[in-house]
Enzyme design. Structure first.
Site, short mmCIF file in Angstrom:
data_model
loop_
_atom_site.label_atom_id
_atom_site.label_comp_id
_atom_site.label_asym_id
_atom_site.label_seq_id
_atom_site.Cartn_x
_atom_site.Cartn_y
_atom_site.Cartn_z
N GLU A 130 0.89 -1.38 -0.04
CA GLU A 130 0.16 -0.20 -0.18
C GLU A 130 1.01 1.19 -0.02
O GLU A 130 1.74 1.37 0.78
CB GLU A 130 -0.84 0.10 1.25
N LYS A 148 4.34 1.24 9.22
CA LYS A 148 4.69 2.54 8.49
C LYS A 148 3.97 3.48 9.06
O LYS A 148 4.45 4.58 9.14
CB LYS A 148 3.85 2.21 6.88
N ARG A 194 4.88 -12.37 10.05
CA ARG A 194 5.56 -11.21 10.11
C ARG A 194 6.71 -11.00 10.68
O ARG A 194 7.02 -11.52 11.80
CB ARG A 194 4.41 -10.07 10.64
P1 ATP Z 1 2.62 -1.69 7.81
O1 ATP Z 1 1.77 -2.08 9.04
O2 ATP Z 1 4.03 -1.51 8.04
O3 ATP Z 1 1.89 -0.77 7.28
P2 ATP Z 1 1.46 -3.51 5.68
O4 ATP Z 1 1.30 -4.97 6.10
O5 ATP Z 1 0.02 -2.52 6.13
O6 ATP Z 1 2.48 -3.09 6.81
P3 ATP Z 1 1.48 -3.39 3.12
O7 ATP Z 1 1.87 -2.41 2.32
O8 ATP Z 1 0.05 -3.67 3.11
O9 ATP Z 1 2.04 -2.99 4.36
O10 ATP Z 1 2.49 -4.75 2.54
C1 ATP Z 1 2.66 -5.31 1.72
C2 ATP Z 1 3.20 -6.35 1.87
O11 ATP Z 1 4.38 -6.75 2.74
C3 ATP Z 1 2.23 -7.38 2.50
O12 ATP Z 1 2.03 -8.54 1.97
C4 ATP Z 1 2.65 -7.75 3.81
O13 ATP Z 1 2.02 -8.62 4.34
C5 ATP Z 1 3.92 -7.62 3.84
N1 ATP Z 1 4.58 -7.17 4.82
C6 ATP Z 1 4.33 -5.91 5.61
N2 ATP Z 1 5.23 -5.88 6.80
C7 ATP Z 1 5.56 -7.03 6.73
C8 ATP Z 1 6.57 -7.64 7.96
N3 ATP Z 1 6.99 -7.08 9.10
N4 ATP Z 1 6.95 -8.86 7.86
C9 ATP Z 1 6.68 -9.74 6.68
N5 ATP Z 1 5.95 -9.20 5.66
C10 ATP Z 1 5.35 -7.91 5.89
MG MG Z 2 -1.41 -1.71 5.46
#
Ligand code: ATP
Ligand code: MG
Length: 576
Positions: A48, A282, A272
């Site tokens: 995202e 983020k 994760r």
């Molecule tokens: P954040 O909470 O940091 O915003 P998010 O999961 O909302 O993380 P996305 O941009 O939706 O962030 O993530 C893109 C991809 O990266 C998704 O498939 C998500 O599952 C993966 N991802 C995000 N954070 C992690 C993490 N800490 N470890 C492994 N994979 C991750």
């Molecule tokens: Mg997200």
């Protein structure tokens, strides 16, 4: 590879190293065996664009791209831009840069917003099939009606609206007739399902907001759960990897695909990444940037890809780390020290060695001719013979580390002290003869003699040994540089754990940055390019900050070397 010119985008496809298997690879192998997707492997990385990527994303990237590469498959980069209010083009650009820097190349580049028309069409199709309805309940009421883990939900009074009324209301939602939050489109599934995600989840909400790509075309936006699986299906994704918090969403992911009868992408969840002393979110990282608690997304203390890049971490080290942590079905926490281990290991192999003195103490070699300068041969990288050697100027007045001299040496301290002989790396044995002190009684200058028979730092004919080798720079030739020493950004292993009423910023480490303004560096690095990485002998790995002014390098400490002495000293002092 010359570490002074790191390849920006080293291709990592087709690594020859054997890989330990994991449950995701086993699923893929199984699907290949049963020919489930006609032998195809197609993955995607779906960020995202609401912030910069962090090391947790690197884990997902390595999996998505790594597994596809391994089976000759393809990987798309898809921006999951269904939430208009938080997304910006700046983030899109940074994400592309970071994925490339990590060494991966996407096949298709897509945006979930590319699919808004198709998703809308499918929503209409579900309404017509009696599988979706417009609900007038408020968000609060919807929450109340949803029930709990132990109690079933209640049907909304609007659940059995006739299809025509639903079509009409949905069209008017789209046409902008209703204010934000006044109505939603919901899937009609089962308000008594034990899985809360299946209790008539919201598919569309009204949001009068401009979108970074579609502008003001839409005022209804699809929810993640409705958009994600269908986007996967449109791209014919075979294995859609995501983190464990989506496990309970999988039945919904599959429900939409089944109802629509479209390409059967499958969702697979993995753990994760959490790192000690680090926050990977983020939203929280954005808060640090906005509150100016760090200098920006690329502050070298940040766990963002751009932060650790500026810090001097290499893409190879990050990929090796991600390979080593593997994947599992339970969330845990990985030691930050493990990541640093992989960084050190990679830099040890590739970084050129140089000599730098962070806290200079002047040494005068009284028996060395006043105006003589010798060029000493120094090895660039003992791990890489092809890296060759360089000349380092040696003269009568030098700098050594203040730490490398003690007027009264404690037990087991073998470095320079009055009457003691040590080796100057690549140069000579020197013996301390006297010291000069300032009015406060601090040693400001050390006088020594040198033994010409030890040139190059070699053992003299009499076989005399010294117990210590220290680094140095020639005072007249050294360049003055700024060095930034970083420590963990947070003081707590789990920075998310806070006292009542406090947030995670209360766990920030006030000493996470120490600036050394006048370090002395051997002249060979006067023109070191931004981003180039070095080992400062005995001190650690450092890299040139991209914000350095020309001819005035600023060095970021990437990671310290393991300091054996600090451990001994700690033990002696009884400190924990
Ligand atoms: P954040 O909470 O940091 O915003 P998010 O999961 O909302 O993380 P996305 O941009 O939706 O962030 O993530 C893109 C991809 O990266 C998704 O498939 C998500 O599952 C993966 N991802 C995000 N954070 C992690 C993490 N800490 N470890 C492994 N994979 C991750
Ligand atoms: Mg997200």
């Amino acid at each position: 590879m010359n570490p002074a010119n790191p390849p920006a985008e080293a291709a990592v496809n087709a690594s020859a190293e054997p890989r330990p298997s994991n449950f995701i690879r086993d699923i893929i192998l199984d699907d290949l065996k049963t020919n489930k997707y006609a032998g195809r492997v197609q993955t995607r990385f779906p960020p995202e664009p609401n912030g910069y990527l962090h090391i947790g994303h690197a884990k997902a990237i390595c999996l998505d791209f790594g597994l596809a590469d391994e089976f000759g498959g393809k990987t798309n980069l898809r921006f999951d831009d269904t939430n208009p209010s938080k997304e910006e083009t700046e983030y899109v650009d940074s994400i592309m840069e970071d994925v490339k820097w990590l060494g991966f190349h996407w096949d298709g580049l897509f945006y979930a917003s590319d699919y808004f028309d198709q998703l809308h069409e499918w929503a209409v199709q579900l309404i017509k099939a009696g599988k979706a309805y417009v609900d007038d309940l408020s968000a609060d009421e919807i929450r109340k009606y949803r029930g709990t883990l132990t109690e079933p939900g209640k049907n909304s009074p609007y659940r059995d609206r006739p299809v025509d009324e639903n079509l009409d209301l949905f069209a008017r939602m789209k046409a902008g007739e209703f204010p934000d939050g006044s109505r939603v489109l919901r899937a009609k599934i089962d308000m008594a399902s034990p899985n809360l995600n299946m209790r008539d989840p919201v598919m569309y909400r009204i949001l009068h907001a401009s979108h970074h790509r579609t502008g003001d075309k839409w005022c209804i936006y699809p929810m993640y759960d409705y958009a994600h699986g269908q986007s996967d299906s449109l791209e014919k994704i075979t294995h859609s990897m995501c983190t464990l918090e989506f496990e309970d969403h999988r039945p919904l992911y599959s429900w939409f695909i089944q109802q629509l009868g479209i390409f059967p992408s499958q969702q697979i969840e993995f753990d994760r990444l959490n790192l000690t002393y680090t926050l990977l979110s983020k939203r929280k990282l954005l808060q640090l940037v906005q509150n100016k608690q760090v200098s920006g997304w690329d502050d070298p203390r940040m766990p963002t890809i751009c932060g650790i890049r500026r810090r001097g971490y290499t893409p190879e080290a990050i990929r090796n780390f991600c390979g080593a942590i593997g994947v599992s079905k339970t969330n845990g926490s990985i030691e930050l020290a493990m990541l640093e281990h992989f960084v050190r290991e990679d830099l040890n192999r590739h970084a050129l060695r140089v000599m730098a003195v962070l806290r200079p103490l002047k040494v005068v070699i009284d028996n060395y001719p006043e105006n003589q300068v010798e060029e000493m041969d120094a090895v660039n990288n003992p791990e890489e013979p092809a890296a060759g050697s360089r000349k380092v100027p040696f003269s009568r007045v030098l700098y050594i580390e203040q730490d490398d001299f003690r007027e009264e040496p404690p037990p087991k301290y073998f470095r320079l002290s009055p009457g003691r002989e040590v080796r100057l790396r690549y140069a000579y044995f020197i013996t301390c003869t006297s010291v000069v002190k300032n009015e406060k009684g601090e040693v400001v200058e050390v006088h020594c003699t040198y033994d010409p028979a030890t040139r190059g730092g070699n053992t003299p004919p009499d076989g005399r040994k010294v117990k210590s080798t220290i680094h140095w720079v020639s005072a007249a030739h050294a360049i003055d540089v700024e060095v930034r020493l970083y420590d963990n950004l947070f003081t707590k292993e789990d920075p998310g754990q806070t006292e009542e009423g406090k947030d995670f910023t209360s766990n920030l480490n006030p000493n996470s940055l120490e600036v050394v303004s006048h370090a002395k560096l051997e002249p060979s690095l006067a023109a070191a390019p931004a981003g180039s990485r070095y080992q400062f002998e005995r001190l650690g790995y450092f890299c040139v900050d991209p914000g350095s002014a020309p001819g005035k390098p600023v060095f970021n400490r990437t990671v310290a070397l393991k300091d054996a002495w600090a451990r001994v000293e700690k033990k002696q002092s009884g400190k924990p």
